[in-house]
Write a protein that holds these residues in place. Structure first.
Motif, PDB file in Angstrom:
ATOM      1  N   TRP A   1      63.341 -12.364 -17.183  1.00 61.70           N
ATOM      2  CA  TRP A   1      61.969 -12.430 -17.499  1.00 61.70           C
ATOM      3  C   TRP A   1      61.181 -11.969 -16.438  1.00 61.70           C
ATOM      4  O   TRP A   1      61.278 -12.735 -15.075  1.00 61.70           O
ATOM      5  CB  TRP A   1      61.689 -13.860 -17.975  1.00 61.70           C
ATOM      6  CG  TRP A   1      60.077 -13.747 -18.733  1.00 61.70           C
ATOM      7  CD1 TRP A   1      58.911 -13.904 -18.478  1.00 61.70           C
ATOM      8  CD2 TRP A   1      60.006 -13.220 -20.365  1.00 61.70           C
ATOM      9  NE1 TRP A   1      57.894 -13.804 -19.331  1.00 61.70           N
ATOM     10  CE2 TRP A   1      58.521 -13.361 -20.638  1.00 61.70           C
ATOM     11  CE3 TRP A   1      60.951 -13.079 -21.078  1.00 61.70           C
ATOM     12  CZ2 TRP A   1      58.257 -13.295 -21.841  1.00 61.70           C
ATOM     13  CZ3 TRP A   1      60.439 -12.850 -22.510  1.00 61.70           C
ATOM     14  CH2 TRP A   1      59.316 -12.901 -22.845  1.00 61.70           C
ATOM     15  N   GLU A   2      60.231 -10.984 -16.489  1.00 61.78           N
ATOM     16  CA  GLU A   2      59.243 -10.707 -15.082  1.00 61.78           C
ATOM     17  C   GLU A   2      58.697 -11.877 -14.960  1.00 61.78           C
ATOM     18  O   GLU A   2      57.903 -12.372 -15.571  1.00 61.78           O
ATOM     19  CB  GLU A   2      58.409  -9.507 -15.508  1.00 61.78           C
ATOM     20  CG  GLU A   2      59.231  -8.223 -15.854  1.00 61.78           C
ATOM     21  CD  GLU A   2      58.406  -6.878 -16.160  1.00 61.78           C
ATOM     22  OE1 GLU A   2      57.302  -6.733 -15.671  1.00 61.78           O
ATOM     23  OE2 GLU A   2      58.853  -5.825 -16.550  1.00 61.78           O
ATOM     24  N   THR A   3      58.270 -11.828 -13.549  1.00 55.45           N
ATOM     25  CA  THR A   3      57.377 -13.079 -13.011  1.00 55.45           C
ATOM     26  C   THR A   3      56.004 -12.583 -12.550  1.00 55.45           C
ATOM     27  O   THR A   3      55.314 -13.303 -12.735  1.00 55.45           O
ATOM     28  CB  THR A   3      58.211 -13.298 -11.515  1.00 55.45           C
ATOM     29  OG1 THR A   3      58.118 -12.345 -10.605  1.00 55.45           O
ATOM     30  CG2 THR A   3      59.516 -14.051 -11.564  1.00 55.45           C
ATOM     31  N   ALA A   4      55.988 -11.330 -12.803  1.00 54.85           N
ATOM     32  CA  ALA A   4      54.475 -10.739 -12.578  1.00 54.85           C
ATOM     33  C   ALA A   4      53.792 -11.404 -11.561  1.00 54.85           C
ATOM     34  O   ALA A   4      54.201 -11.105 -10.430  1.00 54.85           O
ATOM     35  CB  ALA A   4      53.757 -10.884 -14.039  1.00 54.85           C
ATOM     36  N   SER A   5      52.636 -11.918 -11.928  1.00 56.63           N
ATOM     37  CA  SER A   5      51.800 -12.395 -10.756  1.00 56.63           C
ATOM     38  C   SER A   5      52.415 -13.564  -9.926  1.00 56.63           C
ATOM     39  O   SER A   5      52.003 -13.899  -8.774  1.00 56.63           O
ATOM     40  CB  SER A   5      50.418 -12.742 -11.272  1.00 56.63           C
ATOM     41  OG  SER A   5      49.578 -11.508 -11.406  1.00 56.63           O
ATOM     42  N   GLY A   6      53.323 -14.202 -10.517  1.00 53.60           N
ATOM     43  CA  GLY A   6      54.215 -15.045  -9.683  1.00 53.60           C
ATOM     44  C   GLY A   6      54.916 -14.546  -8.628  1.00 53.60           C
ATOM     45  O   GLY A   6      55.064 -15.371  -7.293  1.00 53.60           O
ATOM     46  N   THR A   7      54.938 -13.286  -8.464  1.00 53.70           N
ATOM     47  CA  THR A   7      55.559 -12.583  -7.255  1.00 53.70           C
ATOM     48  C   THR A   7      54.917 -12.835  -5.891  1.00 53.70           C
ATOM     49  O   THR A   7      55.409 -13.089  -4.874  1.00 53.70           O
ATOM     50  CB  THR A   7      55.656 -11.077  -7.435  1.00 53.70           C
ATOM     51  OG1 THR A   7      56.507 -10.847  -8.625  1.00 53.70           O
ATOM     52  CG2 THR A   7      56.262 -10.517  -6.360  1.00 53.70           C
ATOM     53  N   LYS A   8      53.537 -12.834  -6.177  1.00 57.19           N
ATOM     54  CA  LYS A   8      52.926 -13.322  -4.856  1.00 57.19           C
ATOM     55  C   LYS A   8      53.296 -14.493  -4.302  1.00 57.19           C
ATOM     56  O   LYS A   8      53.309 -14.881  -3.022  1.00 57.19           O
ATOM     57  CB  LYS A   8      51.315 -13.279  -5.164  1.00 57.19           C
ATOM     58  CG  LYS A   8      50.943 -11.683  -5.547  1.00 57.19           C
ATOM     59  CD  LYS A   8      49.290 -11.679  -5.818  1.00 57.19           C
ATOM     60  CE  LYS A   8      48.919 -12.215  -7.072  1.00 57.19           C
ATOM     61  NZ  LYS A   8      49.294 -11.761  -8.206  1.00 57.19           N
TER      62      LYS A   8
END
Length: 121
Positions: A16-23
């Motif tokens: 599952w993509e982490t999207a803004s969690g990447t930051k």
């Protein structure tokens, strides 16, 4: 395991993509890397990315990547480039001159960490 659930078409084997969690993950990773002596936030990215040494990207620091002030041209939100493509991104602004929200700097940081960890192994 006490509980396991996969809503919204999820599955145990599905990423599952982490999207803004990447930051958030990049910030924690950077702090750990600083504590471990792998990098400094004021370090030029070109120290690890020698392909940046011969152009305007030479002065970009890791701190500028993580604070989204690197000056790199951005990618579409939700469509991050791969590491190689991100490292090849040209400047759109003078490093440190303005904030620009984009996934590209975090992908560049991922490549920096990949290279640093490989060198440290």
């Amino acid at each position: 395991m006490l509980f396991e659930e996969y809503p919204n078409e999820g599955a145990a084997g599905r990423a599952w993509e982490t999207a803004s969690g990447t930051k958030s993950f990049c910030g924690v990773m950077a702090a750990a890397a600083v504590a471990d002596g792998l990098l400094a936030l004021d370090e030029a990215c070109a120290r690890t990315l020698p392909e940046w040494s011969a152009d305007g990207r030479a002065s970009i620091t890791i701190g500028q990547l993580l604070s989204l002030t690197s000056g790199l041209a951005g990618a579409r939100i939700g469509q991050p480039p791969g590491y190689v493509q991100a490292v090849g991104t040209a400047l759109a602004d003078t490093p440190g001159s303005r904030f620009a929200y984009s996934p590209t700097p975090f992908q560049v940081f991922g490549e920096i960490m990949r290279r640093k960890l490989r060198a440290a192994a």
